[in-house]
Design a protein around this motif. Structure first.
Motif, PDB file in Angstrom:
ATOM      1  N   THR D  58      42.779 -12.987 -14.608  1.00 17.02           N
ATOM      2  CA  THR D  58      43.022 -12.971 -16.049  1.00 17.02           C
ATOM      3  C   THR D  58      41.708 -13.216 -16.762  1.00 17.02           C
ATOM      4  OG1 THR D  58      44.583 -13.836 -17.707  1.00 17.02           O
ATOM      5  CG2 THR D  58      43.539 -15.445 -16.273  1.00 17.02           C
ATOM      6  N   LYS D  59      41.631 -12.837 -18.027  1.00 20.07           N
ATOM      7  CA  LYS D  59      40.367 -12.942 -18.744  1.00 20.07           C
ATOM      8  C   LYS D  59      40.517 -13.694 -20.075  1.00 20.07           C
ATOM      9  CE  LYS D  59      39.121  -8.451 -18.437  1.00 20.07           C
ATOM     10  NZ  LYS D  59      38.190  -7.291 -18.475  1.00 20.07           N
ATOM     11  N   THR D  61      40.446 -16.673 -22.925  1.00 26.46           N
ATOM     12  CA  THR D  61      40.951 -18.039 -22.978  1.00 26.46           C
ATOM     13  C   THR D  61      41.957 -18.278 -21.860  1.00 26.46           C
ATOM     14  OG1 THR D  61      40.583 -18.224 -25.360  1.00 26.46           O
ATOM     15  CG2 THR D  61      42.224 -19.696 -24.418  1.00 26.46           C
ATOM     16  N   ALA D  62      42.729 -17.262 -21.509  1.00 26.09           N
ATOM     17  CA  ALA D  62      43.690 -17.380 -20.413  1.00 26.09           C
ATOM     18  C   ALA D  62      43.021 -17.841 -19.123  1.00 26.09           C
ATOM     19  CB  ALA D  62      44.403 -16.040 -20.193  1.00 26.09           C
ATOM     20  N   ARG D  64      40.492 -19.911 -18.821  1.00 25.01           N
ATOM     21  CA  ARG D  64      40.270 -21.370 -18.844  1.00 25.01           C
ATOM     22  C   ARG D  64      41.586 -22.108 -18.676  1.00 25.01           C
ATOM     23  NH1 ARG D  64      37.067 -19.188 -22.500  1.00 25.01           N
ATOM     24  NH2 ARG D  64      38.244 -19.689 -24.364  1.00 25.01           N
ATOM     25  N   ILE D  65      42.651 -21.557 -19.225  1.00 21.90           N
ATOM     26  CA  ILE D  65      43.976 -22.156 -19.029  1.00 21.90           C
ATOM     27  C   ILE D  65      44.320 -22.137 -17.540  1.00 21.90           C
ATOM     28  CG2 ILE D  65      46.443 -21.832 -19.484  1.00 21.90           C
ATOM     29  CD1 ILE D  65      45.635 -20.689 -22.257  1.00 21.90           C
ATOM     30  N   GLY D  66      44.087 -20.998 -16.900  1.00 25.50           N
ATOM     31  CA  GLY D  66      44.376 -20.884 -15.467  1.00 25.50           C
ATOM     32  C   GLY D  66      43.576 -21.871 -14.635  1.00 25.50           C
ATOM     33  N   LEU D  70      39.605 -26.336 -19.971  1.00 26.60           N
ATOM     34  CA  LEU D  70      39.431 -25.752 -21.299  1.00 26.60           C
ATOM     35  C   LEU D  70      38.024 -25.955 -21.836  1.00 26.60           C
ATOM     36  CD1 LEU D  70      42.862 -26.574 -22.969  1.00 26.60           C
ATOM     37  CD2 LEU D  70      42.118 -24.487 -21.822  1.00 26.60           C
ATOM     38  N   ASP D  71      37.284 -26.884 -21.225  1.00 24.61           N
ATOM     39  CA  ASP D  71      35.929 -27.170 -21.708  1.00 24.61           C
ATOM     40  C   ASP D  71      34.853 -26.554 -20.811  1.00 24.61           C
ATOM     41  OD1 ASP D  71      36.444 -28.712 -19.538  1.00 24.61           O
ATOM     42  OD2 ASP D  71      35.666 -30.578 -20.391  1.00 24.61           O
ATOM     43  N   ILE D  74      34.253 -20.548 -18.788  1.00 26.60           N
ATOM     44  CA  ILE D  74      34.891 -19.596 -17.873  1.00 26.60           C
ATOM     45  C   ILE D  74      35.574 -18.514 -18.692  1.00 26.60           C
ATOM     46  CG2 ILE D  74      36.801 -19.341 -16.236  1.00 26.60           C
ATOM     47  CD1 ILE D  74      36.244 -22.292 -15.406  1.00 26.60           C
ATOM     48  N   ASP D  75      35.317 -17.240 -18.363  1.00 31.08           N
ATOM     49  CA  ASP D  75      36.003 -16.155 -19.071  1.00 31.08           C
ATOM     50  C   ASP D  75      36.800 -15.250 -18.129  1.00 31.08           C
ATOM     51  OD1 ASP D  75      34.063 -14.559 -17.895  1.00 31.08           O
ATOM     52  OD2 ASP D  75      33.150 -13.923 -19.766  1.00 31.08           O
ATOM     53  N   ALA D  76      36.912 -15.643 -16.862  1.00 29.57           N
ATOM     54  CA  ALA D  76      37.745 -14.885 -15.919  1.00 29.57           C
ATOM     55  C   ALA D  76      38.147 -15.816 -14.785  1.00 29.57           C
ATOM     56  CB  ALA D  76      36.996 -13.683 -15.360  1.00 29.57           C
ATOM     57  N   VAL D  79      44.442 -16.082 -10.737  1.00 31.54           N
ATOM     58  CA  VAL D  79      45.611 -16.920 -11.001  1.00 31.54           C
ATOM     59  C   VAL D  79      46.798 -16.633 -10.082  1.00 31.54           C
ATOM     60  CG1 VAL D  79      44.991 -17.381 -13.388  1.00 31.54           C
ATOM     61  CG2 VAL D  79      46.370 -15.354 -12.852  1.00 31.54           C
TER      62      VAL D  79
END
Lengths: 93, 93, 93, 93, 93
Positions: D58-59, D61-62, D64-66, D70-71, D74-76, D79
């Motif tokens: 996934t790419k 904000t998703a 970072r959630i994965g 969140l801090d 990471i952009d990919a 998952v």
């Protein structure tokens, strides 16, 4: 994130005040064999990357997180300097 | 971010009220040798860029940050005027 | 943002409830000479755009801001109707 | 999200401190028939994916959630590990 | 948003816990004449879309909004089932 090579810099005196102190690096995207792919982008350096170094860059909100400047208009930043890329060629076929 | 050249403007009377006062600049993406690449985009000027100037533009949430208008439907903005682009050609090979 | 032309509509009865009342416009991206480029997208109209009109559309979070529906699953919206596009052709070379 | 195959790793000692402990996997995008499409990206592993495995990444904000970071810049991220892809070929025509 | 056709599913046992219960649909992007364009993506179904149905999908944060799962690593979701696409062909020229 993507692999890239720092190939130059952009000098800009008139700019958004939140970009003050940011090093704007011209970064050439590379494939996993370190061959250039596509056009260069401008990424803000956050790890002391020098001209010619192979780096990892990130895009979007992640770029502002990497630059630790959530209030700056940054959409790409360099967040790692690559020591080694290990690719299993036969898996790419 | 990317390098671009301001090549025109868009005039729009009927528009989102949060775009009032925004200058909509037609911006041609450039490679690091200032040659046009791909199609033009519309970016909001935030640094007083004029027609023909070489600029740095940013996209996404960064564009609203640059425009200092978090409540405007902006997804691209001009955040710097380029004085100089220094590229090490041999590194691009 | 990008320039586009509204070329049609999508009718969908079964949909996310937060899309209720949204007009889903098929929008053809245009270059700065109003020639079609690439494939159509679906953008939510927010400014009363009609079929055949030249518009400005925006993408991502900006699209929800333009639609004034932060809780709707919208990733593209029309935010202005174009009166005029002024391009300096010689700057594109 | 997209289907990909893990084909390698990136080793980087100097990096953003919030990437510490992240496994940077070189991931080859695949089409629904598991054929390579386009260039590799770097995705952070979040599910214990190994070299050669078919995954879902996934790419944005998703990602970072994965990664539950969140801090981190990471952009990919990876998952899911794919057990099976069921495609109805005739629907693709 | 974009028009697509659901052409298959992805089965994944080992995955991010916030994807539990999500139906991962292989979705083929379509142009406004319902012809396939580009490569398939994986979108989470949120409206009960079945194999072979023509849908509208959305990307990025909008996808998590559509799925009503802001804490899931989702970057694409299906948010409408298309009844009809009305395109004015002459406007596309």
């Amino acid at each position: 994130m993507h692999i890239g090579k720092v190939v130059g810099t952009v000098v800009a005196t008139r700019k958004d005040e939140n970009l003050t102190g940011c090093k704007l690096m011209i970064t050439q995207p590379l494939d996993s064999f370190k061959k250039p792919i596509g056009d260069t982008i401008i990424a803000v350096d956050t790890v002391g990357a020098g001209i010619g170094e192979i780096v990892v860059y990130t895009k979007g909100t992640a770029a502002r997180i990497g630059a630790n400047r959530l209030d700056a208009p940054i959409d790409a930043s360099i967040v790692a300097i690559v020591d080694n890329v290990d690719v299993y060629n036969d898996l790419l076929e």
